[in-house]
Design a protein around this motif. Sequence first.
Motif, short mmCIF file in Angstrom:
data_model
loop_
_atom_site.label_atom_id
_atom_site.label_comp_id
_atom_site.label_asym_id
_atom_site.label_seq_id
_atom_site.Cartn_x
_atom_site.Cartn_y
_atom_site.Cartn_z
N ILE A 1 0.89 -1.16 0.00
CA ILE A 1 0.00 0.00 0.00
C ILE A 1 0.93 1.21 0.00
N LEU A 2 0.83 2.03 -1.02
CA LEU A 2 1.79 3.12 -1.18
C LEU A 2 1.77 4.09 0.00
N GLY A 3 2.96 4.39 0.50
CA GLY A 3 3.14 5.40 1.53
C GLY A 3 3.54 6.72 0.92
N ASN A 4 3.62 7.75 1.74
CA ASN A 4 3.96 9.07 1.22
C ASN A 4 5.31 9.09 0.52
N HIS A 5 6.29 8.30 0.99
CA HIS A 5 7.60 8.27 0.34
C HIS A 5 7.64 7.34 -0.87
N ASP A 6 6.62 6.50 -1.06
CA ASP A 6 6.55 5.59 -2.21
C ASP A 6 5.89 6.25 -3.41
N ARG A 7 5.11 7.28 -3.18
CA ARG A 7 4.26 7.85 -4.22
C ARG A 7 5.02 8.61 -5.30
N GLY A 8 6.30 8.88 -5.09
CA GLY A 8 7.10 9.51 -6.13
C GLY A 8 7.39 8.56 -7.28
N ARG A 9 7.06 7.30 -7.09
CA ARG A 9 7.26 6.27 -8.11
C ARG A 9 5.90 5.69 -8.47
N SER A 10 5.77 5.27 -9.72
CA SER A 10 4.48 4.78 -10.20
C SER A 10 4.16 3.40 -9.64
N ARG A 11 2.89 3.07 -9.72
CA ARG A 11 2.44 1.74 -9.32
C ARG A 11 3.19 0.68 -10.12
N SER A 12 3.40 0.91 -11.41
CA SER A 12 4.11 -0.07 -12.25
C SER A 12 5.58 -0.21 -11.83
N TRP A 13 6.19 0.85 -11.33
CA TRP A 13 7.57 0.77 -10.84
C TRP A 13 7.65 -0.25 -9.70
N TRP A 14 6.70 -0.15 -8.76
CA TRP A 14 6.70 -1.06 -7.61
C TRP A 14 6.38 -2.48 -8.02
N LEU A 15 5.50 -2.67 -8.99
CA LEU A 15 5.24 -4.01 -9.51
C LEU A 15 6.49 -4.58 -10.14
N GLU A 16 7.20 -3.78 -10.92
CA GLU A 16 8.45 -4.22 -11.53
C GLU A 16 9.50 -4.54 -10.46
N ALA A 17 9.44 -3.84 -9.33
CA ALA A 17 10.39 -4.10 -8.23
C ALA A 17 10.11 -5.43 -7.54
N GLY A 18 8.93 -6.01 -7.79
CA GLY A 18 8.69 -7.35 -7.27
C GLY A 18 7.46 -7.53 -6.40
N PHE A 19 6.72 -6.46 -6.15
CA PHE A 19 5.49 -6.63 -5.38
C PHE A 19 4.44 -7.28 -6.27
N GLU A 20 3.66 -8.21 -5.70
CA GLU A 20 2.61 -8.87 -6.47
C GLU A 20 1.43 -7.95 -6.71
N GLN A 21 1.13 -7.13 -5.70
CA GLN A 21 0.04 -6.17 -5.82
C GLN A 21 0.49 -4.85 -5.22
N VAL A 22 -0.02 -3.76 -5.79
CA VAL A 22 0.29 -2.42 -5.30
C VAL A 22 -1.00 -1.63 -5.29
N SER A 23 -1.33 -1.02 -4.15
CA SER A 23 -2.54 -0.23 -4.04
C SER A 23 -2.21 1.21 -3.69
N GLU A 24 -2.86 2.13 -4.38
CA GLU A 24 -2.71 3.54 -4.07
C GLU A 24 -3.64 3.96 -2.94
N TYR A 25 -4.57 3.08 -2.57
CA TYR A 25 -5.61 3.42 -1.60
C TYR A 25 -5.64 2.40 -0.47
N PRO A 26 -6.29 2.75 0.63
CA PRO A 26 -6.45 1.77 1.71
C PRO A 26 -7.19 0.53 1.22
N ILE A 27 -6.95 -0.56 1.91
CA ILE A 27 -7.58 -1.85 1.61
C ILE A 27 -8.39 -2.27 2.83
N VAL A 28 -9.59 -2.80 2.60
CA VAL A 28 -10.39 -3.35 3.69
C VAL A 28 -10.06 -4.84 3.77
#
Length: 170
Positions: free
Chosen positions: A77-104
């Motif tokens: 779940i993207l934090g304030n310091h993660d948001r300078g990079r795109s969701r696709s950047w984090w997926l390429e870094a190896g996360f299976e899922q990346v969310s810009e928003y809270p998850i229930v």
Amino acid sequence: MANTFFISDHHFGHRNIIDFESRPFADAEEMTEVMIARWNAVVGKDDAVFHLGDFSFLNMARTRDIVARLHGRKTLILGNHDRGRSRSWWLEAGFEQVSEYPIVYKDFFFLSHEPMYMNKHMPYVNVHGHIHGQKYEGKNYFNVCVEHWDYTPLTFEQIRDAVVASEEQD
């Protein structure tokens, strides 16, 4: 049976966080190695891990290396310091899922980076990071920042049991 874990605010590669949060490491490299070891000591290969933001300050190659070394299937779940990079950047870094928003999670737990406003009459619990060594009072907040948990991810059961125990004290 696979477990589900939660953790936040590793700040991999962020040397200044050692001083800002009085982390017990000589340098960023020691911090990285200790935090990887503590993660892998409890998380299995098939476990799920929700990282609630502020994962890495490093470049793609070094971030990808750390993600690859960490056990489990990882959701960020993207934090304030993660948001300078795109969701696709984090997926390429190896996360299976990346969310810009809270998850229930399990219809009762709001997973977010920053603490969310929770009315004391609401029955929900906000599992969050962002505030590092600080802690919000009340049964509606559960801080999973690494500083509170000896740099080790927590299981869902640990969080649930702590929440139940705090409600029983009220």
